[in-house]
Scaffold this motif. Structure first.
Motif, PDB file in Angstrom:
ATOM      1  N   ILE A  85     -25.034  72.817  27.090  1.00 38.30           N
ATOM      2  CA  ILE A  85     -24.029  71.878  27.610  1.00 38.30           C
ATOM      3  C   ILE A  85     -23.211  72.623  28.665  1.00 38.30           C
ATOM      4  CG2 ILE A  85     -22.030  70.434  26.981  1.00 38.30           C
ATOM      5  CD1 ILE A  85     -24.695  69.554  25.653  1.00 38.30           C
ATOM      6  N   ASN A  86     -22.946  71.958  29.765  1.00 35.98           N
ATOM      7  CA  ASN A  86     -22.149  72.546  30.847  1.00 35.98           C
ATOM      8  C   ASN A  86     -20.995  71.627  31.206  1.00 35.98           C
ATOM      9  OD1 ASN A  86     -23.505  75.113  31.940  1.00 35.98           O
ATOM     10  ND2 ASN A  86     -25.199  73.708  31.496  1.00 35.98           N
ATOM     11  N   LEU A 137     -27.449  80.192  33.084  1.00 42.50           N
ATOM     12  CA  LEU A 137     -26.467  79.608  34.002  1.00 42.50           C
ATOM     13  C   LEU A 137     -25.104  80.268  33.777  1.00 42.50           C
ATOM     14  CD1 LEU A 137     -26.629  75.771  34.540  1.00 42.50           C
ATOM     15  CD2 LEU A 137     -24.698  77.147  35.267  1.00 42.50           C
ATOM     16  N   ALA A 189     -10.359  80.326  31.020  1.00 42.43           N
ATOM     17  CA  ALA A 189     -11.365  79.784  30.074  1.00 42.43           C
ATOM     18  C   ALA A 189     -12.250  80.934  29.597  1.00 42.43           C
ATOM     19  CB  ALA A 189     -12.188  78.662  30.708  1.00 42.43           C
ATOM     20  N   GLY A 240     -15.060  80.770  26.788  1.00 38.24           N
ATOM     21  CA  GLY A 240     -16.074  79.716  26.937  1.00 38.24           C
ATOM     22  C   GLY A 240     -17.420  80.260  27.360  1.00 38.24           C
ATOM     23  N   CYS A 286      -6.963  81.551  26.950  1.00 39.63           N
ATOM     24  CA  CYS A 286      -7.625  80.677  25.974  1.00 39.63           C
ATOM     25  C   CYS A 286      -6.549  79.863  25.264  1.00 39.63           C
ATOM     26  CB  CYS A 286      -8.437  81.498  24.976  1.00 39.63           C
ATOM     27  SG  CYS A 286      -7.414  82.591  23.977  1.00 39.63           S
ATOM     28  N   SER A 287      -6.989  78.906  24.433  1.00 37.83           N
ATOM     29  CA  SER A 287      -6.029  77.962  23.851  1.00 37.83           C
ATOM     30  C   SER A 287      -5.824  78.111  22.343  1.00 37.83           C
ATOM     31  CB  SER A 287      -6.476  76.526  24.154  1.00 37.83           C
ATOM     32  OG  SER A 287      -7.754  76.300  23.593  1.00 37.83           O
ATOM     33  N   LYS A 325      -9.669  82.054  19.322  1.00 38.97           N
ATOM     34  CA  LYS A 325     -10.356  82.464  20.554  1.00 38.97           C
ATOM     35  C   LYS A 325      -9.819  83.809  21.039  1.00 38.97           C
ATOM     36  CE  LYS A 325     -11.279  77.767  22.340  1.00 38.97           C
ATOM     37  NZ  LYS A 325     -11.425  76.956  23.582  1.00 38.97           N
ATOM     38  N   TYR A 331      -2.489  80.513  25.954  1.00 39.32           N
ATOM     39  CA  TYR A 331      -1.468  79.860  26.801  1.00 39.32           C
ATOM     40  C   TYR A 331      -0.758  78.711  26.083  1.00 39.32           C
ATOM     41  CZ  TYR A 331      -5.336  76.587  27.678  1.00 39.32           C
ATOM     42  OH  TYR A 331      -6.366  75.713  27.518  1.00 39.32           O
ATOM     43  N   VAL A 357     -10.428  76.736  35.824  1.00 39.99           N
ATOM     44  CA  VAL A 357      -9.647  75.616  35.277  1.00 39.99           C
ATOM     45  C   VAL A 357      -9.057  74.727  36.372  1.00 39.99           C
ATOM     46  CG1 VAL A 357      -7.645  75.003  33.843  1.00 39.99           C
ATOM     47  CG2 VAL A 357      -9.199  76.813  33.108  1.00 39.99           C
ATOM     48  N   PHE A 370     -13.129  73.818  38.395  1.00 41.29           N
ATOM     49  CA  PHE A 370     -11.765  73.289  38.201  1.00 41.29           C
ATOM     50  C   PHE A 370     -11.846  72.173  37.154  1.00 41.29           C
ATOM     51  CE2 PHE A 370     -13.683  72.582  42.353  1.00 41.29           C
ATOM     52  CZ  PHE A 370     -13.994  71.222  42.355  1.00 41.29           C
ATOM     53  N   ILE A 371     -12.190  72.610  35.929  1.00 40.02           N
ATOM     54  CA  ILE A 371     -12.493  71.670  34.836  1.00 40.02           C
ATOM     55  C   ILE A 371     -11.339  70.707  34.551  1.00 40.02           C
ATOM     56  CG2 ILE A 371     -11.791  73.291  32.995  1.00 40.02           C
ATOM     57  CD1 ILE A 371     -14.131  72.127  31.326  1.00 40.02           C
ATOM     58  N   TYR A 374     -12.164  67.380  36.245  1.00 41.00           N
ATOM     59  CA  TYR A 374     -13.464  66.691  36.184  1.00 41.00           C
ATOM     60  C   TYR A 374     -13.380  65.299  35.547  1.00 41.00           C
ATOM     61  CZ  TYR A 374     -15.454  71.387  37.142  1.00 41.00           C
ATOM     62  OH  TYR A 374     -15.750  72.615  37.674  1.00 41.00           O
ATOM     63  N   LEU A 424     -23.553  78.800  41.952  1.00 36.82           N
ATOM     64  CA  LEU A 424     -24.738  79.612  41.627  1.00 36.82           C
ATOM     65  C   LEU A 424     -25.991  79.265  42.449  1.00 36.82           C
ATOM     66  CD1 LEU A 424     -25.931  81.891  39.845  1.00 36.82           C
ATOM     67  CD2 LEU A 424     -26.525  80.117  38.174  1.00 36.82           C
ATOM     68  N   TYR A 439     -14.813  69.358  25.995  1.00 41.71           N
ATOM     69  CA  TYR A 439     -13.658  68.805  26.724  1.00 41.71           C
ATOM     70  C   TYR A 439     -12.393  68.748  25.879  1.00 41.71           C
ATOM     71  CZ  TYR A 439     -15.671  68.460  31.226  1.00 41.71           C
ATOM     72  OH  TYR A 439     -16.184  68.829  32.443  1.00 41.71           O
TER      73      TYR A 439
HETATM   74  P1  NAP Z   1     -16.726  76.365  28.823  1.00 43.69           P
HETATM   75  O1  NAP Z   1     -15.916  77.442  29.431  1.00 43.69           O
HETATM   76  O2  NAP Z   1     -17.687  76.711  27.763  1.00 43.69           O
HETATM   77  O3  NAP Z   1     -15.802  75.227  28.264  1.00 43.69           O
HETATM   78  C1  NAP Z   1     -14.720  74.765  28.995  1.00 43.69           C
HETATM   79  C2  NAP Z   1     -13.402  75.456  28.567  1.00 43.69           C
HETATM   80  O4  NAP Z   1     -12.427  75.208  29.562  1.00 43.69           O
HETATM   81  C3  NAP Z   1     -12.801  74.899  27.306  1.00 43.69           C
HETATM   82  O5  NAP Z   1     -13.322  75.501  26.144  1.00 43.69           O
HETATM   83  C4  NAP Z   1     -11.316  75.214  27.484  1.00 43.69           C
HETATM   84  O6  NAP Z   1     -11.034  76.495  26.932  1.00 43.69           O
HETATM   85  C5  NAP Z   1     -11.145  75.356  28.990  1.00 43.69           C
HETATM   86  N1  NAP Z   1     -10.220  74.382  29.540  1.00 43.69           N
HETATM   87  C6  NAP Z   1      -9.075  74.686  30.169  1.00 43.69           C
HETATM   88  N2  NAP Z   1      -8.468  73.594  30.608  1.00 43.69           N
HETATM   89  C7  NAP Z   1      -9.216  72.549  30.265  1.00 43.69           C
HETATM   90  C8  NAP Z   1      -9.083  71.153  30.431  1.00 43.69           C
HETATM   91  N3  NAP Z   1      -8.049  70.614  31.074  1.00 43.69           N
HETATM   92  N4  NAP Z   1     -10.041  70.368  29.913  1.00 43.69           N
HETATM   93  C9  NAP Z   1     -11.080  70.909  29.261  1.00 43.69           C
HETATM   94  N5  NAP Z   1     -11.272  72.251  29.073  1.00 43.69           N
HETATM   95  C10 NAP Z   1     -10.327  73.058  29.579  1.00 43.69           C
HETATM   96  O7  NAP Z   1     -17.491  75.584  29.990  1.00 43.69           O
HETATM   97  P2  NAP Z   1     -18.542  76.122  31.046  1.00 43.69           P
HETATM   98  O8  NAP Z   1     -19.661  75.152  31.112  1.00 43.69           O
HETATM   99  O9  NAP Z   1     -18.812  77.568  30.811  1.00 43.69           O
HETATM  100  O10 NAP Z   1     -17.714  75.941  32.397  1.00 43.69           O
HETATM  101  C11 NAP Z   1     -16.547  76.692  32.657  1.00 43.69           C
HETATM  102  C12 NAP Z   1     -16.243  76.578  34.136  1.00 43.69           C
HETATM  103  O11 NAP Z   1     -17.258  77.251  34.871  1.00 43.69           O
HETATM  104  C13 NAP Z   1     -16.214  75.140  34.674  1.00 43.69           C
HETATM  105  O12 NAP Z   1     -15.197  75.042  35.637  1.00 43.69           O
HETATM  106  C14 NAP Z   1     -17.572  74.999  35.320  1.00 43.69           C
HETATM  107  O13 NAP Z   1     -17.594  74.003  36.302  1.00 43.69           O
HETATM  108  C15 NAP Z   1     -17.735  76.398  35.881  1.00 43.69           C
HETATM  109  N6  NAP Z   1     -19.110  76.798  36.219  1.00 43.69           N
HETATM  110  C16 NAP Z   1     -19.345  77.032  37.534  1.00 43.69           C
HETATM  111  C17 NAP Z   1     -20.574  77.439  37.958  1.00 43.69           C
HETATM  112  C18 NAP Z   1     -20.771  77.713  39.420  1.00 43.69           C
HETATM  113  O14 NAP Z   1     -21.901  77.936  39.890  1.00 43.69           O
HETATM  114  N7  NAP Z   1     -19.702  77.703  40.174  1.00 43.69           N
HETATM  115  C19 NAP Z   1     -21.621  77.610  37.024  1.00 43.69           C
HETATM  116  C20 NAP Z   1     -21.340  77.386  35.660  1.00 43.69           C
HETATM  117  C21 NAP Z   1     -20.071  76.990  35.276  1.00 43.69           C
HETATM  118  P3  NAP Z   1      -9.530  76.833  26.477  1.00 43.69           P
HETATM  119  O15 NAP Z   1      -9.105  75.625  25.685  1.00 43.69           O
HETATM  120  O16 NAP Z   1      -9.678  78.051  25.636  1.00 43.69           O
HETATM  121  O17 NAP Z   1      -8.741  77.034  27.735  1.00 43.69           O
END
Ligand code: NAP
Ligand code: X1H
Length: 396
Positions: free
Chosen positions: A91-92, A172, A197, A200, A221-222, A226, A241, A265, A288-289, A292, A322, A374
């Motif tokens: 899951i992403n 990924l 994050a 994560g 982290c939240s 964690k 935080y 984030v 910038f989750i 989203y 990536l 989420y």
């Molecule tokens: P993840 O980190 O496993 O899960 C998302 C985490 O974001 C949550 O566990 C939460 O952790 C935190 N978070 C902070 N604010 C949030 C909010 N308002 N809503 C939801 N979650 C929030 O997810 P992931 O798939 O690895 O992705 C993390 C980031 O990396 C994302 O921004 C994603 O788009 C990015 N990403 C980018 C690339 C690229 O090529 N640029 C590739 C992969 C992933 P806390 O509650 O502990 O803060």
């Protein structure tokens, strides 16, 4: 039969027995020598139909956008393709950007969804048989992973020792951290690195790679759980935080600022991170989750003051995606696999054991798994177990 003897077995090219039009029979793989070339999975049979997820409406609300198809035809691999029986899919955060059509605004509905999986090769085309074989465990980063079986171009598949979710987490999430920090971080020993994050999917790897580079690592982290996990993977200063103000803590404990930010984030956290940059600091935009789930997908930031802040500190903001760095991919995967094999890399995986309705088992759990992420509840890479181990590999 062991997997090594499966691999030693030379390629046997078979064809697919197709049922009458519109019927989805249980498909036996027999040599009919007139259909698409295929490999046989040592006595097992591939069903004619399968479950898969399909985007039928563009929305960032995953449940609104996506339906579960209970009896989709199992696809046939082309000459250079593998047919993979998925064991786990990843899951992403960006699954909801994909279901909203943000990746390609001209995309036509319906379309497949899911970026990555790990499983066993159960069929393949003739050209693909030069590189892969039936029974082999592979991980891949390719479209349409949210299905029981996925056709994967053989060049997008990586052979792995077993169909385990830890390997999937490297494709990924791990590769993003490895390549982004290597190419855009300009890390030097002694640098201070802030990872948001941090507990994560991708954050956990950024923490470990920054630490390996000799940096002092801060991770946001939240929850205290964690934060405890972050300590175990070498994070010097986990910041929960929810319990303490991120901006105040950074100002108090890091008055000269942080050299690098691995920022996922967005919104208010991005603003805090910009303010926390040291002279010549680099902020890498990983995502910038926090935006989203909004209509535009983009959280607001204090953009107007950004140029002056960057100028005053000779700092920079760098975007990273990536797929734009695929030439670095082999090196990243090779290094990470070696670290993992030597016990030098933690790949924390969240299979939903702590989720209210239990572990994520079966394709229908993808919806709950996306919601779990989420809700900020995940610790490590979120994965869904799609199918139990194959009979052949369970005898290993
Ligand atoms: P993840 O980190 O496993 O899960 C998302 C985490 O974001 C949550 O566990 C939460 O952790 C935190 N978070 C902070 N604010 C949030 C909010 N308002 N809503 C939801 N979650 C929030 O997810 P992931 O798939 O690895 O992705 C993390 C980031 O990396 C994302 O921004 C994603 O788009 C990015 N990403 C980018 C690339 C690229 O090529 N640029 C590739 C992969 C992933 P806390 O509650 O502990 O803060
Ligand atoms: C060709 O380059 C891209 C890059 C990002 C094409 C699409 C996107 C995209 O949809 C993404 C994306 C992809 C991966 C990721 O980890 C995070 C994000 S955020 C995002 C996006 C969000 C809202 C928009 O309005 C546009 C893009």
């Amino acid at each position: 039969m062991s997997s090594s003897s499966l691999r030693r077995t030379g390629p046997r090219v078979f064809s697919v027995l197709r049922g009458a039009a519109g019927v989805a029979p249980r498909r036996r793989i027999v040599d009919l020598s007139y259909s698409a070339h295929f490999m046989d999975f040592h006595g097992s049979s591939i069903p004619g139909s399968m479950k898969k997820l399909l985007v039928t409406r563009l929305s960032h609300d995953f449940r609104e956008a996506v339906v579960l198809q209970a009896a989709a035809p199992v696809p046939t691999p082309g000459d250079g393709d593998l047919l993979v029986r998925n064991r786990f899919v990843g899951i992403n955060a960006s699954d909801i950007n994909y279901s909203a059509g943000r990746y390609d605004p001209s995309v036509k509905l319906p379309f497949d969804v899911g970026f990555e999986g790990v499983g066993e090769v159960v069929g393949l085309g003739l050209s693909a048989s030069a590189h892969h074989t039936v029974g082999e465990a592979v991980a891949y980063f390719s479209d349409g992973a949210f299905a029981e079986y996925t056709v994967v171009p053989s060049k997008k598949a990586v052979s792995v020792p077993a169909a385990k979710p830890e390997f999937l987490s490297l494709l990924l999430s791990g590769a993003t951290a490895y390549v982004a920090l290597k190419r855009l971080g300009d890390l030097a020993p002694g640098d201070t690195v802030l990872v948001t994050a941090a507990a994560g999917g991708t954050g956990q790897f950024a923490v470990q790679f920054a630490k390996r580079a000799g940096c002092h690592v801060i991770g946001t982290c939240s929850s205290d759980e964690k934060a405890g996990f972050l300590k175990t993977i070498g994070c010097d200063r986990p910041i929960n935080y929810v319990a303490e103000d991120l901006g105040q803590t950074l100002r108090r404990e890091y008055p000269s600022g942080v050299d690098v930010v691995y920022e996922s984030v967005g919104g208010a956290v991005f603003d805090v991170a910009v303010n926390a940059l040291a002279n010549k600091g680099r902020l890498i935009v990983i995502g910038f989750i926090s935006g989203y789930r909004s209509l535009s997908g983009i959280p607001s930031i204090r953009g107007g003051t950004l140029p002056v802040k960057l100028l005053q500190k000779s700092a920079s903001v760098r975007g990273f995606f990536l797929p734009h760095f695929l030439h670095d991919y082999q090196d990243a995967l090779g290094s990470m696999m070696e670290m993992l094999a030597r016990g030098k890399l933690v790949c924390e995986v969240d299979r939903g054991e702590m989720a209210p309705e239990g572990s994520f088992v079966g394709l229908e759990s993808v919806f709950r798994a996306v919601e779990h992420m989420y809700a900020g509840k995940n610790l490590g890479k979120v994965v869904v177990e799609v199918a139990p181990p194959a009979v052949a590999s369970s005898k290993l």
